[in-house]
Design an enzyme around this catalytic site. Structure first.
Site, PDB file in Angstrom:
ATOM      1  N   TRP A 159       0.739  -1.293   0.055  1.00 28.81           N
ATOM      2  CA  TRP A 159      -0.160   0.098  -0.228  1.00 28.81           C
ATOM      3  C   TRP A 159       0.762   1.319  -0.102  1.00 28.81           C
ATOM      4  O   TRP A 159       0.238   2.492  -0.083  1.00 28.81           O
ATOM      5  CB  TRP A 159      -0.947   0.008   1.120  1.00 28.81           C
ATOM      6  N   LYS A 183      -1.998  -8.620  -7.675  1.00 30.76           N
ATOM      7  CA  LYS A 183      -3.006  -8.711  -6.520  1.00 30.76           C
ATOM      8  C   LYS A 183      -2.551  -7.083  -5.862  1.00 30.76           C
ATOM      9  O   LYS A 183      -1.539  -7.260  -5.104  1.00 30.76           O
ATOM     10  CB  LYS A 183      -2.932  -9.597  -5.733  1.00 30.76           C
ATOM     11  N   PRO A 184      -3.094  -6.044  -5.982  1.00 25.75           N
ATOM     12  CA  PRO A 184      -2.689  -4.794  -4.898  1.00 25.75           C
ATOM     13  C   PRO A 184      -3.095  -4.841  -3.495  1.00 25.75           C
ATOM     14  O   PRO A 184      -4.083  -5.864  -3.485  1.00 25.75           O
ATOM     15  CB  PRO A 184      -3.318  -3.791  -5.551  1.00 25.75           C
ATOM     16  N   ALA A 185      -2.386  -4.266  -2.543  1.00 28.35           N
ATOM     17  CA  ALA A 185      -2.935  -4.096  -1.331  1.00 28.35           C
ATOM     18  C   ALA A 185      -4.509  -3.625  -1.228  1.00 28.35           C
ATOM     19  O   ALA A 185      -4.695  -2.909  -1.858  1.00 28.35           O
ATOM     20  CB  ALA A 185      -1.995  -3.295  -0.450  1.00 28.35           C
ATOM     21  N   GLY A 236       6.636  -6.349   0.630  1.00 35.85           N
ATOM     22  CA  GLY A 236       5.797  -6.415   1.846  1.00 35.85           C
ATOM     23  C   GLY A 236       6.688  -6.708   3.072  1.00 35.85           C
ATOM     24  O   GLY A 236       7.766  -6.753   2.954  1.00 35.85           O
ATOM     25  N   SER A 237       5.951  -7.548   3.955  1.00 35.15           N
ATOM     26  CA  SER A 237       6.646  -7.783   5.220  1.00 35.15           C
ATOM     27  C   SER A 237       7.496  -9.019   4.859  1.00 35.15           C
ATOM     28  O   SER A 237       7.105  -9.864   4.313  1.00 35.15           O
ATOM     29  CB  SER A 237       5.637  -7.935   6.088  1.00 35.15           C
ATOM     30  N   GLU A 258      10.966  -8.111  -1.944  1.00 35.06           N
ATOM     31  CA  GLU A 258      11.376  -6.893  -1.328  1.00 35.06           C
ATOM     32  C   GLU A 258      10.687  -6.956  -0.155  1.00 35.06           C
ATOM     33  O   GLU A 258       9.543  -6.545  -0.190  1.00 35.06           O
ATOM     34  CB  GLU A 258      11.074  -5.909  -2.416  1.00 35.06           C
ATOM     35  N   LEU A 259      11.515  -6.931   0.912  1.00 32.52           N
ATOM     36  CA  LEU A 259      10.830  -7.127   2.262  1.00 32.52           C
ATOM     37  C   LEU A 259      11.272  -6.075   3.288  1.00 32.52           C
ATOM     38  O   LEU A 259      11.567  -4.991   2.934  1.00 32.52           O
ATOM     39  CB  LEU A 259      11.248  -8.417   2.801  1.00 32.52           C
TER      40      LEU A 259
HETATM   41  C1  SIN Z   1       9.385   0.607  -0.705  1.00 29.45           C
HETATM   42  O1  SIN Z   1       9.162   1.362   0.110  1.00 29.45           O
HETATM   43  O2  SIN Z   1       9.150  -0.573  -0.756  1.00 29.45           O
HETATM   44  C2  SIN Z   1      10.010   1.362  -2.005  1.00 29.45           C
HETATM   45  C3  SIN Z   1      10.369   2.576  -1.805  1.00 29.45           C
HETATM   46  C4  SIN Z   1      11.091   3.148  -3.133  1.00 29.45           C
HETATM   47  O3  SIN Z   1      10.927   2.664  -4.098  1.00 29.45           O
HETATM   48  O4  SIN Z   1      11.862   4.106  -3.009  1.00 29.45           O
END
Ligand code: SIN
Length: 486
Positions: A159, A183-185, A236-237, A258-259
């Site tokens: 989100w 699938k968006p938040a 996400g987490s 990407e956590l």
């Molecule tokens: C993120 O918060 O996951 C990404 C931040 C960004 O791309 O700068």
């Protein structure tokens, strides 16, 4: 009502986009979407069933068969059209984003530019999906390596960046020749659906880009439970990422994650303090502290500590808190009340354990989803704020004496997404950059995000890279052709 600001009303879509069609859930189930600024529900999106998600996977498989046969130039042209439309409708996308996510309108506009830049970057890269030739192992033999699209891919997006976290996955996937189901938040589906409307208008064929909404755990399980889906990309987490990775094992789906992060921001005595404060402000307070690359722990060397604190407090005093649609607002509502409670918990815990309150009112959780930026010093490793990312506007400062100490504290975390440091000593710059355990290092720089660079973490912060030419690797498979001698 801010929805009336939309110039192109059809960008506010309350249906899912599957196989080039706008659909509702067959059983009529929906999910409410609210505005974090006032907590009021302003729309709903479908809560699709498992069968409907399986239908989206089939559609993406058909889309893939069409898309993979297009030339790289054709794919690039359609992506560029999509990019142009995003910029043409920047104001409307930004409005939807501020409405559902809360971020200041000026930041939403910036995110639309950032999001579109991934589509442009990957449109350009689409024509550079090169293979290689390798000298044969036997006389007359030739070895040729090609890169092929991996197939149907899925993305589960967060989100905090409702557009950019989609485009940096979808741009790479579509450039490589893959189809994608996003699938968006549940908190921020409307930006994603507006992007789908523009993809449709750009002429991206049916089934190539799909957006589904509904129950996150069921959708995650259905996407990872399908042998048709060949790749899952999640932002996400760490907790959810780890579960998804385990689920991806069943069909050996390729996965990129990407956590969470716990970024250190180190200011050495030899730093340019004004630049360090400027970097700290963007790094800590962008998106009201809700980025995975936000500085979570400021580490400041004793010789510069007091000067840095006073300059940082001064800069923080200029931030304006309020509704993201209000002129001049820089800090808006956090995504929900749980986020507010977390900032309060980290603050209370730090104060209880001996931290010193320096600036900003103590968060009391009584201002709806708003928290005024707050600065504390004398922070120590036993405090919650050091172990866990706050994801809010609390700046926590640890004082240190030596470079060795700073590195030990900075790396003392399971996470390794981003790290920042400020120094004017070239030898220290290389030493510290080499020693920090993170995928992204800001050296005298607080804004590290950009489509040309590989974004991603090490340790519990994830796997794989997004953006840059490396972002494409996540969506291609190498195929090796062994051409025998006559
Ligand atoms: C993120 O918060 O996951 C990404 C931040 C960004 O791309 O700068």
């Amino acid at each position: 009502m801010s929805l009336s600001r939309l110039k192109t009303q059809r960008l506010f879509r309350q249906q899912c986009y599957v196989n080039g069609q706008w659909i509702d859930a067959g059983n009529g189930n929906t999910v409410d979407v609210d505005n974090p600024a006032d907590g009021k529900v302003f729309g709903t999106v479908p809560s699709l069933s498992e069968e409907e998600i399986l239908g989206a996977i089939d559609a993406a498989e058909q889309g893939f068969q069409v898309w993979r046969k297009k030339t790289a130039q054709e794919r690039a042209d359609l992506l560029m059209r999509w990019y142009d439309l995003m910029l043409e409708h920047k104001e409307d996308i930004a409005t939807l984003m501020t409405l559902e996510q809360g971020k200041p309108l000026v930041e939403s506009r910036g995110e639309v530019d950032y999001a579109a830049s991934f589509i442009r970057w990957f449109a350009e890269e689409a024509r550079r999906v090169y293979g290689e030739t390798i000298p044969g192992a036997k006389p007359g033999q030739h070895i040729v390596v090609t890169r092929q699209p991996i197939g149907v891919t899925a993305a589960i997006t967060p989100w905090n960046f409702p557009a950019a976290m989609i485009t940096r996955k979808a741009g790479a996937a579509l450039a490589a020749g893959c189809s994608m189901i996003v699938k968006p938040a549940n908190a921020t589906p409307y930006t994603a659906l507006a992007l789908a409307e523009l993809a449709d208008e750009a002429g991206i064929p049916a089934g190539v880009f799909n957006v589904v909404t509904g129950k996150s755990s069921m959708i995650g399980e259905t996407l990872t439970g399908s042998a048709i889906v060949r790749k899952m990309s999640f932002t996400g987490s760490t907790e959810v990422g780890s579960k998804l990775m385990a689920q991806c094992a069943e069909h050996i789906q390729k996965v990129s994650l990407e956590l969470g992060g716990n970024a250190p921001f180190i200011v050495f005595d030899d730093a340019d303090v004004e630049r360090a404060v400027e970097g700290a402000m963007i790094c800590k307070f962008r998106n009201t502290g809700q980025t995975c690359v936000c500085a979570n722990r400021f580490l400041v060397q004793s010789g510069i500590h007091d000067k840095f604190i006073s300059r940082l407090a001064e800069a923080m005093g200029k931030l304006k808190v309020g509704d993201g649609f209000e002129e001049g607002v820089t800090q808006s509502a956090l995504i929900n009340h749980a986020a507010v409670e977390k900032v309060k918990r980290h603050y209370d815990d730090a104060i209880d354990k001996g931290a010193r309150h320096v600036a900003g009112p103590a968060p009391d959780g009584k201002q709806g989803n708003y928290v005024t930026p707050v600065l504390v010093t004398d922070v120590t490793a036993d405090m919650e704020v050091c172990a866990d990312e706050t994801f809010g506007p609390l700046a926590a400062v640890i004082k240190f004496d030596t470079e060795e100490q700073a590195l030990k504290i900075a790396n003392d975390t399971p996470y390794g997404l981003a790290a920042y440091f400020y120094s004017r000593d070239i030898h220290r710059v290389w030493r510290v950059a080499d020693a920090l355990e993170a995928g992204i290092i800001g050296v005298n720089e607080g804004a590290v995000s950009n489509p040309t660079a590989p974004f991603g973490g090490v340790k519990a912060s994830g796997l794989g890279r997004e953006g840059s030419r490396h972002g494409l690797d996540e969506y291609t498979e190498l195929k090796y052709l062994c051409m025998g001698a006559e």
